[in-house]
Every structure is written in C-alpha cells, then in structure tokens.
Design a protein around this motif. Structure first.
Motif, PDB file in Angstrom:
ATOM      1  N   ASN A  40       0.828  -1.213   0.000  1.00  0.00           N
ATOM      2  CA  ASN A  40       0.000   0.000   0.000  1.00  0.00           C
ATOM      3  C   ASN A  40       0.860   1.259   0.000  1.00  0.00           C
ATOM      4  O   ASN A  40       0.742   2.093   0.893  1.00  0.00           O
ATOM      5  CB  ASN A  40      -0.922  -0.025   1.227  1.00  0.00           C
ATOM      6  CG  ASN A  40      -1.969   1.066   1.203  1.00  0.00           C
ATOM      7  OD1 ASN A  40      -2.349   1.549   0.155  1.00  0.00           O
ATOM      8  ND2 ASN A  40      -2.414   1.461   2.389  1.00  0.00           N
ATOM      9  N   PRO A  41       1.707   1.447  -0.988  1.00  0.00           N
ATOM     10  CA  PRO A  41       2.657   2.566  -0.955  1.00  0.00           C
ATOM     11  C   PRO A  41       2.038   3.881  -1.409  1.00  0.00           C
ATOM     12  O   PRO A  41       0.912   3.909  -1.908  1.00  0.00           O
ATOM     13  CB  PRO A  41       3.708   2.118  -1.965  1.00  0.00           C
ATOM     14  CG  PRO A  41       2.903   1.374  -2.988  1.00  0.00           C
ATOM     15  CD  PRO A  41       1.856   0.640  -2.190  1.00  0.00           C
ATOM     16  N   VAL A  42       2.797   4.942  -1.253  1.00  0.00           N
ATOM     17  CA  VAL A  42       2.410   6.232  -1.821  1.00  0.00           C
ATOM     18  C   VAL A  42       2.801   6.221  -3.286  1.00  0.00           C
ATOM     19  O   VAL A  42       3.962   6.010  -3.631  1.00  0.00           O
ATOM     20  CB  VAL A  42       3.115   7.390  -1.096  1.00  0.00           C
ATOM     21  CG1 VAL A  42       2.801   8.717  -1.778  1.00  0.00           C
ATOM     22  CG2 VAL A  42       2.691   7.420   0.372  1.00  0.00           C
ATOM     23  N   MET A  43       1.846   6.425  -4.149  1.00  0.00           N
ATOM     24  CA  MET A  43       2.073   6.435  -5.585  1.00  0.00           C
ATOM     25  C   MET A  43       2.369   7.861  -6.040  1.00  0.00           C
ATOM     26  O   MET A  43       2.100   8.829  -5.342  1.00  0.00           O
ATOM     27  CB  MET A  43       0.836   5.881  -6.305  1.00  0.00           C
ATOM     28  CG  MET A  43       0.395   4.517  -5.827  1.00  0.00           C
ATOM     29  SD  MET A  43       1.371   3.171  -6.483  1.00  0.00           S
ATOM     30  CE  MET A  43       0.501   2.921  -8.047  1.00  0.00           C
ATOM     31  N   ALA A  44       2.900   7.977  -7.264  1.00  0.00           N
ATOM     32  CA  ALA A  44       3.348   9.282  -7.751  1.00  0.00           C
ATOM     33  C   ALA A  44       2.194  10.234  -8.027  1.00  0.00           C
ATOM     34  O   ALA A  44       2.290  11.443  -7.767  1.00  0.00           O
ATOM     35  CB  ALA A  44       4.184   9.092  -9.006  1.00  0.00           C
ATOM     36  N   THR A  45       1.099   9.738  -8.571  1.00  0.00           N
ATOM     37  CA  THR A  45      -0.019  10.588  -8.982  1.00  0.00           C
ATOM     38  C   THR A  45      -1.326   9.968  -8.505  1.00  0.00           C
ATOM     39  O   THR A  45      -1.523   8.770  -8.664  1.00  0.00           O
ATOM     40  CB  THR A  45      -0.060  10.742 -10.512  1.00  0.00           C
ATOM     41  OG1 THR A  45       1.182  11.302 -10.960  1.00  0.00           O
ATOM     42  CG2 THR A  45      -1.203  11.636 -10.947  1.00  0.00           C
ATOM     43  N   TRP A  46      -2.182  10.803  -7.939  1.00  0.00           N
ATOM     44  CA  TRP A  46      -3.470  10.344  -7.400  1.00  0.00           C
ATOM     45  C   TRP A  46      -4.627  11.102  -8.026  1.00  0.00           C
ATOM     46  O   TRP A  46      -4.500  12.288  -8.354  1.00  0.00           O
ATOM     47  CB  TRP A  46      -3.516  10.540  -5.881  1.00  0.00           C
ATOM     48  CG  TRP A  46      -2.572   9.666  -5.139  1.00  0.00           C
ATOM     49  CD1 TRP A  46      -1.235   9.895  -4.942  1.00  0.00           C
ATOM     50  CD2 TRP A  46      -2.869   8.430  -4.501  1.00  0.00           C
ATOM     51  NE1 TRP A  46      -0.689   8.863  -4.215  1.00  0.00           N
ATOM     52  CE2 TRP A  46      -1.667   7.950  -3.921  1.00  0.00           C
ATOM     53  CE3 TRP A  46      -4.021   7.668  -4.344  1.00  0.00           C
ATOM     54  CZ2 TRP A  46      -1.602   6.743  -3.211  1.00  0.00           C
ATOM     55  CZ3 TRP A  46      -3.957   6.467  -3.644  1.00  0.00           C
ATOM     56  CH2 TRP A  46      -2.753   6.022  -3.086  1.00  0.00           C
ATOM     57  N   GLY A  47      -5.761  10.417  -8.143  1.00  0.00           N
ATOM     58  CA  GLY A  47      -6.980  11.079  -8.524  1.00  0.00           C
ATOM     59  C   GLY A  47      -7.671  11.667  -7.305  1.00  0.00           C
ATOM     60  O   GLY A  47      -7.187  11.546  -6.179  1.00  0.00           O
ATOM     61  N   GLN A  48      -8.829  12.266  -7.551  1.00  0.00           N
ATOM     62  CA  GLN A  48      -9.536  12.958  -6.473  1.00  0.00           C
ATOM     63  C   GLN A  48     -10.463  12.035  -5.693  1.00  0.00           C
ATOM     64  O   GLN A  48     -10.938  12.402  -4.626  1.00  0.00           O
ATOM     65  CB  GLN A  48     -10.328  14.141  -7.045  1.00  0.00           C
ATOM     66  CG  GLN A  48     -11.704  13.793  -7.633  1.00  0.00           C
ATOM     67  CD  GLN A  48     -11.634  13.015  -8.926  1.00  0.00           C
ATOM     68  OE1 GLN A  48     -10.587  12.882  -9.544  1.00  0.00           O
ATOM     69  NE2 GLN A  48     -12.774  12.501  -9.361  1.00  0.00           N
ATOM     70  N   GLY A  49     -10.734  10.864  -6.238  1.00  0.00           N
ATOM     71  CA  GLY A  49     -11.569   9.890  -5.548  1.00  0.00           C
ATOM     72  C   GLY A  49     -13.017   9.926  -5.987  1.00  0.00           C
ATOM     73  O   GLY A  49     -13.521  10.935  -6.471  1.00  0.00           O
ATOM     74  N   THR A  50     -13.684   8.796  -5.815  1.00  0.00           N
ATOM     75  CA  THR A  50     -15.109   8.683  -6.098  1.00  0.00           C
ATOM     76  C   THR A  50     -15.749   7.857  -4.990  1.00  0.00           C
ATOM     77  O   THR A  50     -15.205   6.828  -4.572  1.00  0.00           O
ATOM     78  CB  THR A  50     -15.357   8.060  -7.497  1.00  0.00           C
ATOM     79  OG1 THR A  50     -16.758   8.088  -7.793  1.00  0.00           O
ATOM     80  CG2 THR A  50     -14.852   6.628  -7.587  1.00  0.00           C
ATOM     81  N   GLN A  51     -16.897   8.320  -4.500  1.00  0.00           N
ATOM     82  CA  GLN A  51     -17.549   7.678  -3.359  1.00  0.00           C
ATOM     83  C   GLN A  51     -18.348   6.464  -3.812  1.00  0.00           C
ATOM     84  O   GLN A  51     -19.140   6.535  -4.766  1.00  0.00           O
ATOM     85  CB  GLN A  51     -18.489   8.670  -2.664  1.00  0.00           C
ATOM     86  CG  GLN A  51     -19.289   8.083  -1.522  1.00  0.00           C
ATOM     87  CD  GLN A  51     -18.434   7.753  -0.314  1.00  0.00           C
ATOM     88  OE1 GLN A  51     -17.606   8.554   0.117  1.00  0.00           O
ATOM     89  NE2 GLN A  51     -18.643   6.570   0.266  1.00  0.00           N
ATOM     90  N   VAL A  52     -18.153   5.363  -3.116  1.00  0.00           N
ATOM     91  CA  VAL A  52     -18.949   4.157  -3.311  1.00  0.00           C
ATOM     92  C   VAL A  52     -19.652   3.862  -1.995  1.00  0.00           C
ATOM     93  O   VAL A  52     -19.012   3.732  -0.953  1.00  0.00           O
ATOM     94  CB  VAL A  52     -18.072   2.961  -3.725  1.00  0.00           C
ATOM     95  CG1 VAL A  52     -18.896   1.668  -3.718  1.00  0.00           C
ATOM     96  CG2 VAL A  52     -17.469   3.198  -5.097  1.00  0.00           C
ATOM     97  N   THR A  53     -20.976   3.775  -2.047  1.00  0.00           N
ATOM     98  CA  THR A  53     -21.768   3.472  -0.865  1.00  0.00           C
ATOM     99  C   THR A  53     -22.615   2.241  -1.132  1.00  0.00           C
ATOM    100  O   THR A  53     -23.378   2.209  -2.104  1.00  0.00           O
ATOM    101  CB  THR A  53     -22.673   4.648  -0.481  1.00  0.00           C
ATOM    102  OG1 THR A  53     -21.866   5.813  -0.256  1.00  0.00           O
ATOM    103  CG2 THR A  53     -23.459   4.337   0.785  1.00  0.00           C
TER     104      THR A  53
END
Length: 127
Positions: free
Chosen positions: A111-124
């Motif tokens: 579970n490392p820190v990756m170079a580039t991340w998105g903003q995320g999307t909520q799943v409920t």
C-alpha cells in the motif's frame, strides 16, 4: 499535466455491482502501474487492485479476489475496476493512482504512496 480522474461511484444495494473508471491524461497509462485504493471513514487507506505497466498483469488484495476485476483500455487511456457482489464493508472513497516505477505485486501488499493520485469517487453499499 499528469492527471487522473475517477468516475462511476454511487449508491448500490448489497450484492450489486459498479464499474469505476480512471481516465488518465498527460501521460500514457500503459507505461505506468495503475492501482485502485480505498479509504473508509475512520480507517486507513488500503490497496484494492493494481494493473502492471509491462504486461497488464492484475494483482488484488485478498478481499477483492474473485469479486473485483481491474482492466485497462489503452485506446481510451483508462483503467477500470469492475466490482461485483458488493458488501456494506466495501463502502469507501475509491482512488486510482499511477506510478512509473512501482511493481503491482508489491503495491497490493505494501500500500505505498504512488506518484499521482486522482480525487476519488464515493462508493456506498447500503440497502
């Protein structure tokens, strides 16, 4: 500008399915390891799945094996996460992330820190 944009989250009943998308821009996605991660309220972020940059091999966290499928469409520069048999415990913000050097077999375990991340999307997942 290197960017990842997630979409496809929402509300689904237990047992249902969702397909998340991660659209990459500013770089060629198949040159990067692309991972899906999630973070539930009050919990640590965890790796879900990862697709390798070299041959497109897929790797999964234990809880995702058999239920989730990661895939990549190079023509669309997009990575997908198909999630089936969803459970309330799958409720979280899902993020995709890219890294040109990480190895997916290690990503899903460490579970490392990756170079580039998105903003995320909520799943409920809820009835």
């Amino acid at each position: 500008q290197v960017q990842l944009v997630e979409s496809g989250g929402g509300l689904v009943q237990p047992g249902g399915s969702l397909r998340l998308s991660c659209a990459a821009s500013g770089f060629t996605a198949d040159y990067y390891a692309i991972g899906w991660f999630r973070q539930a309220p009050g919990k640590e972020r965890e790796a879900v799945a990862c697709i390798s940059r070299s041959d497109g091999s897929a790797f999964y966290a234990g809880f995702a094996t058999g239920r989730f499928t990661i895939s990549r469409d190079n023509t669309r520069n997009t990575v997908y996460l198909q999630m089936n048999s969803l459970e309330p415990e799958d409720t979280a913000v899902y993020y995709c992330a890219a890294d040109p050097r990480r190895m997916c077999a290690i990503v899903v375990v460490t579970n490392p820190v990756m170079a580039t991340w998105g903003q995320g999307t909520q799943v409920t997942v809820s009835s």
